[in-house]
Motif scaffolding. Structure first.
Motif, PDB file in Angstrom:
ATOM      1  N   ALA A 181       0.825  -1.213   0.000  1.00 38.08           N
ATOM      2  CA  ALA A 181       0.000   0.000   0.000  1.00 38.08           C
ATOM      3  C   ALA A 181       0.853   1.254   0.000  1.00 38.08           C
ATOM      4  CB  ALA A 181      -0.921   0.004   1.215  1.00 38.08           C
ATOM      5  N   PHE A 182       2.123   1.143   0.399  1.00 37.14           N
ATOM      6  CA  PHE A 182       2.980   2.317   0.487  1.00 37.14           C
ATOM      7  C   PHE A 182       3.933   2.455  -0.696  1.00 37.14           C
ATOM      8  CE2 PHE A 182       2.100   1.303   5.030  1.00 37.14           C
ATOM      9  CZ  PHE A 182       1.392   2.459   5.322  1.00 37.14           C
ATOM     10  N   THR A 183       3.775   1.624  -1.712  1.00 40.93           N
ATOM     11  CA  THR A 183       4.706   1.672  -2.833  1.00 40.93           C
ATOM     12  C   THR A 183       4.222   2.547  -3.978  1.00 40.93           C
ATOM     13  OG1 THR A 183       3.718  -0.311  -3.834  1.00 40.93           O
ATOM     14  CG2 THR A 183       5.565  -0.635  -2.303  1.00 40.93           C
ATOM     15  N   ALA A 184       2.927   2.813  -4.015  1.00 42.25           N
ATOM     16  CA  ALA A 184       2.379   3.519  -5.175  1.00 42.25           C
ATOM     17  C   ALA A 184       2.420   5.045  -5.099  1.00 42.25           C
ATOM     18  CB  ALA A 184       0.939   3.062  -5.429  1.00 42.25           C
ATOM     19  N   PRO A 185       2.114   5.680  -3.939  1.00 38.89           N
ATOM     20  CA  PRO A 185       1.952   7.139  -3.950  1.00 38.89           C
ATOM     21  C   PRO A 185       3.221   7.874  -4.372  1.00 38.89           C
ATOM     22  CG  PRO A 185       1.117   6.177  -1.918  1.00 38.89           C
ATOM     23  CD  PRO A 185       1.882   5.122  -2.620  1.00 38.89           C
ATOM     24  N   THR A 186       3.047   8.910  -5.151  1.00 40.27           N
ATOM     25  CA  THR A 186       4.148   9.782  -5.548  1.00 40.27           C
ATOM     26  C   THR A 186       3.700  11.226  -5.380  1.00 40.27           C
ATOM     27  OG1 THR A 186       3.406   9.723  -7.864  1.00 40.27           O
ATOM     28  CG2 THR A 186       5.109   8.134  -7.206  1.00 40.27           C
ATOM     29  N   LEU A 187       4.666  12.136  -5.385  1.00 39.71           N
ATOM     30  CA  LEU A 187       4.355  13.557  -5.246  1.00 39.71           C
ATOM     31  C   LEU A 187       3.949  14.132  -6.599  1.00 39.71           C
ATOM     32  CD1 LEU A 187       7.106  14.974  -2.859  1.00 39.71           C
ATOM     33  CD2 LEU A 187       4.656  15.113  -2.512  1.00 39.71           C
ATOM     34  N   ASP A 188       2.658  14.411  -6.770  1.00 38.72           N
ATOM     35  CA  ASP A 188       2.241  15.122  -7.969  1.00 38.72           C
ATOM     36  C   ASP A 188       2.427  16.615  -7.728  1.00 38.72           C
ATOM     37  OD1 ASP A 188       0.066  15.949  -6.372  1.00 38.72           O
ATOM     38  OD2 ASP A 188      -1.227  14.357  -7.120  1.00 38.72           O
ATOM     39  N   ASP A 189       2.110  17.430  -8.722  1.00 34.03           N
ATOM     40  CA  ASP A 189       2.355  18.873  -8.622  1.00 34.03           C
ATOM     41  C   ASP A 189       1.589  19.501  -7.472  1.00 34.03           C
ATOM     42  OD1 ASP A 189       4.010  18.705 -10.790  1.00 34.03           O
ATOM     43  OD2 ASP A 189       2.519  19.401 -12.259  1.00 34.03           O
ATOM     44  N   GLU A 190       0.348  19.047  -7.277  1.00 34.82           N
ATOM     45  CA  GLU A 190      -0.473  19.610  -6.203  1.00 34.82           C
ATOM     46  C   GLU A 190       0.109  19.280  -4.837  1.00 34.82           C
ATOM     47  OE1 GLU A 190      -5.048  19.250  -4.433  1.00 34.82           O
ATOM     48  OE2 GLU A 190      -4.534  18.393  -6.393  1.00 34.82           O
ATOM     49  N   LEU A 191       0.523  18.027  -4.661  1.00 34.93           N
ATOM     50  CA  LEU A 191       1.105  17.632  -3.380  1.00 34.93           C
ATOM     51  C   LEU A 191       2.455  18.298  -3.158  1.00 34.93           C
ATOM     52  CD1 LEU A 191       0.268  13.817  -3.159  1.00 34.93           C
ATOM     53  CD2 LEU A 191      -0.697  15.667  -1.796  1.00 34.93           C
ATOM     54  N   GLN A 192       3.242  18.457  -4.221  1.00 31.00           N
ATOM     55  CA  GLN A 192       4.531  19.130  -4.078  1.00 31.00           C
ATOM     56  C   GLN A 192       4.332  20.573  -3.644  1.00 31.00           C
ATOM     57  OE1 GLN A 192       7.828  17.773  -4.565  1.00 31.00           O
ATOM     58  NE2 GLN A 192       8.150  19.667  -3.399  1.00 31.00           N
ATOM     59  N   ALA A 193       3.331  21.239  -4.216  1.00 31.66           N
ATOM     60  CA  ALA A 193       3.046  22.623  -3.827  1.00 31.66           C
ATOM     61  C   ALA A 193       2.601  22.690  -2.375  1.00 31.66           C
ATOM     62  CB  ALA A 193       1.967  23.210  -4.746  1.00 31.66           C
ATOM     63  N   GLU A 194       1.790  21.730  -1.949  1.00 29.51           N
ATOM     64  CA  GLU A 194       1.345  21.689  -0.553  1.00 29.51           C
ATOM     65  C   GLU A 194       2.530  21.460   0.379  1.00 29.51           C
ATOM     66  OE1 GLU A 194      -1.678  19.046   2.260  1.00 29.51           O
ATOM     67  OE2 GLU A 194      -2.025  19.218   0.098  1.00 29.51           O
ATOM     68  N   LEU A 195       3.419  20.553  -0.009  1.00 30.27           N
ATOM     69  CA  LEU A 195       4.606  20.296   0.797  1.00 30.27           C
ATOM     70  C   LEU A 195       5.479  21.538   0.901  1.00 30.27           C
ATOM     71  CD1 LEU A 195       6.612  18.506   2.303  1.00 30.27           C
ATOM     72  CD2 LEU A 195       7.478  17.744   0.076  1.00 30.27           C
ATOM     73  N   ASP A 196       5.679  22.231  -0.220  1.00 32.05           N
ATOM     74  CA  ASP A 196       6.498  23.446  -0.203  1.00 32.05           C
ATOM     75  C   ASP A 196       5.911  24.485   0.737  1.00 32.05           C
ATOM     76  OD1 ASP A 196       8.189  22.294  -2.036  1.00 32.05           O
ATOM     77  OD2 ASP A 196       7.303  23.301  -3.780  1.00 32.05           O
ATOM     78  N   ASP A 197       4.592  24.616   0.742  1.00 38.53           N
ATOM     79  CA  ASP A 197       3.933  25.590   1.618  1.00 38.53           C
ATOM     80  C   ASP A 197       4.145  25.221   3.085  1.00 38.53           C
ATOM     81  OD1 ASP A 197       3.039  27.013  -0.549  1.00 38.53           O
ATOM     82  OD2 ASP A 197       1.014  26.146  -0.527  1.00 38.53           O
ATOM     83  N   VAL A 198       3.996  23.914   3.412  1.00 44.44           N
ATOM     84  CA  VAL A 198       4.149  23.491   4.794  1.00 44.44           C
ATOM     85  C   VAL A 198       5.584  23.681   5.269  1.00 44.44           C
ATOM     86  CG1 VAL A 198       4.028  21.517   6.365  1.00 44.44           C
ATOM     87  CG2 VAL A 198       2.226  21.871   4.674  1.00 44.44           C
ATOM     88  N   LEU A 199       6.546  23.324   4.426  1.00 43.13           N
ATOM     89  CA  LEU A 199       7.946  23.486   4.800  1.00 43.13           C
ATOM     90  C   LEU A 199       8.300  24.959   4.962  1.00 43.13           C
ATOM     91  CD1 LEU A 199       9.678  20.790   2.563  1.00 43.13           C
ATOM     92  CD2 LEU A 199       9.237  20.701   5.021  1.00 43.13           C
ATOM     93  N   ALA A 200       7.735  25.810   4.098  1.00 44.97           N
ATOM     94  CA  ALA A 200       7.986  27.241   4.213  1.00 44.97           C
ATOM     95  C   ALA A 200       7.410  27.778   5.521  1.00 44.97           C
ATOM     96  CB  ALA A 200       7.378  27.983   3.019  1.00 44.97           C
ATOM     97  N   ALA A 201       6.222  27.293   5.901  1.00 46.51           N
ATOM     98  CA  ALA A 201       5.612  27.721   7.156  1.00 46.51           C
ATOM     99  C   ALA A 201       6.468  27.289   8.340  1.00 46.51           C
ATOM    100  CB  ALA A 201       4.196  27.150   7.280  1.00 46.51           C
ATOM    101  N   ARG A 202       7.020  26.081   8.265  1.00 50.62           N
ATOM    102  CA  ARG A 202       7.889  25.619   9.339  1.00 50.62           C
ATOM    103  C   ARG A 202       9.151  26.463   9.431  1.00 50.62           C
ATOM    104  NH1 ARG A 202       7.687  21.449  12.139  1.00 50.62           N
ATOM    105  NH2 ARG A 202       9.937  21.119  12.069  1.00 50.62           N
ATOM    106  N   GLU A 203       9.687  26.872   8.278  1.00 49.60           N
ATOM    107  CA  GLU A 203      10.873  27.726   8.274  1.00 49.60           C
ATOM    108  C   GLU A 203      10.584  29.062   8.951  1.00 49.60           C
ATOM    109  OE1 GLU A 203      14.082  27.467   7.244  1.00 49.60           O
ATOM    110  OE2 GLU A 203      13.742  25.320   7.005  1.00 49.60           O
ATOM    111  N   ARG A 204       9.370  29.545   8.793  1.00 49.83           N
ATOM    112  CA  ARG A 204       8.995  30.819   9.419  1.00 49.83           C
ATOM    113  C   ARG A 204       8.674  30.644  10.898  1.00 49.83           C
ATOM    114  NH1 ARG A 204       5.963  31.124   4.584  1.00 49.83           N
ATOM    115  NH2 ARG A 204       4.045  30.622   5.725  1.00 49.83           N
ATOM    116  N   GLY A 205       8.647  29.412  11.353  1.00 51.56           N
ATOM    117  CA  GLY A 205       8.411  29.148  12.770  1.00 51.56           C
ATOM    118  C   GLY A 205       6.960  29.034  13.151  1.00 51.56           C
ATOM    119  N   GLY A 206       6.063  29.095  12.164  1.00 49.12           N
ATOM    120  CA  GLY A 206       4.650  29.028  12.508  1.00 49.12           C
ATOM    121  C   GLY A 206       3.964  27.755  12.061  1.00 49.12           C
TER     122      GLY A 206
END
Length: 212
Positions: free
Chosen positions: A158-183
């Motif tokens: 069940a864990f072999t199929a998922p990959t980062l599509d463009d939408e998920l990559q954008a969501e990840l970038d937003d979350v990581l950026a928020a973490r960098e800002r400390g919030g």
């Protein structure tokens, strides 16, 4: 992930019907299941296991990742196990050091099926990337690298199929950026009211709140 004999020697993982019997309508079962898995602490635990590199997580790792105290985490692990979504698996191999952990929590076949039904598996790449970007203490690093039992094939697959599509990559970038800002937070639970039949300390702090 190291191989070992199947250390889970408990009852079969197929539940009878954890969210209602034949007298309960399918819609009501779905409502109960959704409410159960989106309760805040259980939602954190589910995301922690989904995002772990091996999807086999020690209690100490969960205590590090989940912003709740140990007793609350244990209570909800028991609740998840009662509904047969997760199980504790023991490593009985000869690899590793004497003080390495031996007990790990993972999803059951039924748990994976239920989470897939609610599209949780789609977010595995994001949750994994978030954990890969976390600071780990020496103890948690040791737990992360400890030898583990082998997941059942259907759970592992069940864990072999998922990959980062463009939408998920954008969501990840937003979350990581928020973490960098400390919030940012590692896991964001949905606004679901606490389960009325679970007495928990949902407002309890843990020592590692500075991570979130």
């Amino acid at each position: 992930m190291s191989n070992s004999a199947d250390a889970h020697r408990g009852p079969p993982e197929r539940p009878t019907d954890p969210f209602g019997g034949e007298d309960v309508l399918p819609f009501e079962k779905q409502r109960r299941a959704h409410r159960f898995i989106t309760q805040e602490t259980r939602y954190y635990i589910i995301q922690a296991i989904l995002g772990h590199p091996d999807h086999l997580v020690t209690l100490d790792e969960l205590e590090y990742l989940v912003p709740k105290n140990r007793s609350t985490i244990l209570e909800h692990l028991d609740r998840l196990a009662e509904k047969e979504l997760v199980t504790k698996q023991v490593y009985d191999g000869d690899d590793g050091e004497q003080n390495d952990p031996r007990e790990f929590w993972r999803f059951t076949s039924y748990g994976i099926t239920l989470l897939d039904e609610y599209d949780y598996l789609r977010y595995v790449p994001v949750l994994r990337a978030l954990q890969d970007n976390l600071y780990l203490t020496e103890k948690i690093e040791r737990h992360r690298n400890a030898p583990r039992p082998t997941l059942p094939d259907d759970v592992a697959n069940a864990f072999t199929a998922p990959t980062l599509d463009d939408e998920l990559q954008a969501e990840l970038d937003d979350v990581l950026a928020a973490r960098e800002r400390g919030g940012g937070r590692l896991f964001d639970a949905p606004p679901v009211e606490p389960d009325s039949d679970a007495i928990t300390e949902d407002d309890a702090d843990r020592p590692l709140d500075e991570l979130f």
